[in-house]
Enzyme design. Structure first.
Site, short mmCIF file in Angstrom:
data_model
loop_
_atom_site.label_atom_id
_atom_site.label_comp_id
_atom_site.label_asym_id
_atom_site.label_seq_id
_atom_site.Cartn_x
_atom_site.Cartn_y
_atom_site.Cartn_z
N PRO A 174 3.97 -2.48 5.45
CA PRO A 174 3.45 -2.32 4.08
C PRO A 174 2.41 -3.34 3.62
O PRO A 174 2.65 -4.13 2.71
CB PRO A 174 4.73 -2.41 3.23
CG PRO A 174 5.60 -3.35 4.00
CD PRO A 174 5.34 -3.02 5.45
N CYS A 175 1.22 -3.27 4.19
CA CYS A 175 0.15 -4.16 3.74
C CYS A 175 -0.30 -3.81 2.32
O CYS A 175 -0.96 -4.62 1.66
CB CYS A 175 -1.03 -4.10 4.72
SG CYS A 175 -1.68 -2.44 5.00
N HIS A 176 0.06 -2.61 1.84
CA HIS A 176 -0.31 -2.23 0.47
C HIS A 176 0.39 -3.10 -0.57
O HIS A 176 -0.02 -3.15 -1.73
CB HIS A 176 -0.01 -0.75 0.21
CG HIS A 176 1.44 -0.38 0.32
ND1 HIS A 176 2.04 -0.09 1.53
CD2 HIS A 176 2.42 -0.30 -0.62
CE1 HIS A 176 3.32 0.20 1.32
NE2 HIS A 176 3.58 0.07 0.03
#
Length: 205
Positions: A174-176
């Site tokens: 989850p780089c978001h």
């Protein structure tokens, strides 16, 4: 004369329309034979999602790539062929678990992914950062500076941004959930609209 007749027969055969059902069966047979002969190094499929069509690709080690349509799926497959292996085949069954978990995520029935991952597309500091991204819980966010401190390199804020921008497994890794220090979104491989949708969906849970 025989050659001419053979060419005519071949031309007629090749020009005969093939219905979608037959093509699907032929592809499934090809997929099964390739699996049996251990000829597939990278299996892939595409799925629909609220953030557009996603390409999923896996090696025997695990899920290796999730790609947004804006990344150009054909180009992504070319890159996988260069970096991993040219033995690539559309084989949806190999991606069933990944497709199911991503569907569950978007349906708000899943907050943590339970998939084997192949992180071989990343190395060094980028891989280190990406390995720690799943530690950011569902509905939470961290800054690039927070992540730099977490991995023991507090001055490497820009490098953390690069690691997030080159994450080969967005959504699943989850780089978001990583934002600028001032709370603004920063960049995102799927575009800011997709990043906003993911963060809004998680914060509403």
């Amino acid at each position: 004369m025989n050659d001419i007749r053979h060419d005519d027969n071949m031309a007629a055969l090749l020009s005969t329309p093939v219905d979608a059902g037959t093509l699907s069966r032929l592809h499934r047979r090809l997929e099964q034979e390739a699996e049996r002969a251990d000829l597939v190094d990278v299996a892939y499929t595409t799925i629909d999602s609220p953030v557009g069509e996603l390409l999923l690709a896996a090696t025997p080690e695990g899920l290796v790539r999730v790609a947004y349509a804006r990344e150009d799926h054909e180009r992504v497959l070319e890159t996988l062929g260069q970096k991993i292996s040219p033995r690539i085949l559309r084989a949806p069954k190999r991606l069933d678990a990944a497709a199911r978990e991503i569907d569950e995520y978007f349906a708000r029935r899943r907050q943590v992914f339970d998939l084997r991952l192949d992180l071989s597309l990343s190395t060094g500091f980028r891989r280190l950062v990406q390995t720690h991204l799943p530690e950011i819980g569902y509905g939470q966010t961290r800054s690039y500076r927070d992540m730099a401190e977490l991995v023991g390199s507090p001055k490497a804020v820009r490098a953390v941004g690069t690691a997030c921008a080159t994450n080969p497994l967005p959504i699943v890794v989850p780089c978001h959930r990583v934002l600028r220090t001032d709370g603004t979104l920063g960049g995102y491989v799927g575009g800011l609209e997709a990043k906003t949708l993911l963060l809004d969906m998680e914060s509403a849970a």
